[in-house]
Design a protein around this motif. Structure first.
Motif, short mmCIF file in Angstrom:
data_model
loop_
_atom_site.label_atom_id
_atom_site.label_comp_id
_atom_site.label_asym_id
_atom_site.label_seq_id
_atom_site.Cartn_x
_atom_site.Cartn_y
_atom_site.Cartn_z
N GLU A 82 4.86 -3.14 -15.81
CA GLU A 82 6.12 -2.40 -15.85
C GLU A 82 5.91 -0.91 -15.57
N GLN A 83 4.72 -0.41 -15.84
CA GLN A 83 4.43 1.01 -15.61
C GLN A 83 4.15 1.30 -14.15
N VAL A 84 3.69 0.31 -13.42
CA VAL A 84 3.31 0.50 -12.02
C VAL A 84 4.54 0.35 -11.14
N SER A 85 4.71 1.27 -10.20
CA SER A 85 5.82 1.15 -9.27
C SER A 85 5.31 0.50 -7.97
N LEU A 86 6.12 -0.39 -7.43
CA LEU A 86 5.74 -1.08 -6.20
C LEU A 86 5.98 -0.18 -5.00
N PRO A 87 5.13 -0.27 -3.99
CA PRO A 87 5.35 0.56 -2.80
C PRO A 87 6.58 0.08 -2.04
N GLU A 88 7.33 1.03 -1.54
CA GLU A 88 8.53 0.70 -0.79
C GLU A 88 8.31 0.96 0.68
#
Length: 115
Positions: A82-88
């Protein structure tokens, strides 16, 4: 030792619960415990569990290796995810090839929805 609620330094003993001494603040009457829980795992164990998960081990296998519950391992991995953001993707997709999907659907051997 200070009260966690009002930060007052005056307290009195308030019994023993599960082997740990409890205290009560004299000003706000808040009961608290000074000693830390013994079941808190060190950060190194959490880091090792996450590393093993990224290497491909399952939750139960990691729990057996590190002698912790597999549910705890699951919660750690979920919180880290949940802390990691996925690359867009910045640019838009202009061309989509449908050949692979057509081949996959045509090669299915089930007769469902064919009457």
């Amino acid at each position: 030792m200070n009260c966690p609620r009002c930060n007052n330094t005056q307290s009195c003993k308030d019994g023993i619960v599960r082997g740990r001494q409890r205290y009560q603040c004299k000003s706000c009457r808040f009961p608290y415990t000074v000693s830390h829980k013994s079941d808190v795992k060190p950060v190194s164990t959490k880091r090792k569990a996450l590393q093993l998960y990224l290497e491909g081990l399952g939750f139960r296998a990691i729990g057996r290796i590190l002698n912790i519950s597999y549910g705890t391992v699951y919660q750690w991995v979920k919180a880290c995810g949940e802390q990691v953001s996925l690359p867009e993707r910045q640019d838009q997709v202009e061309i989509v090839e449908m050949g692979e999907i057509h081949t996959y659907v045509g090669s299915k051997k089930s007769t469902a929805e064919y009457g």
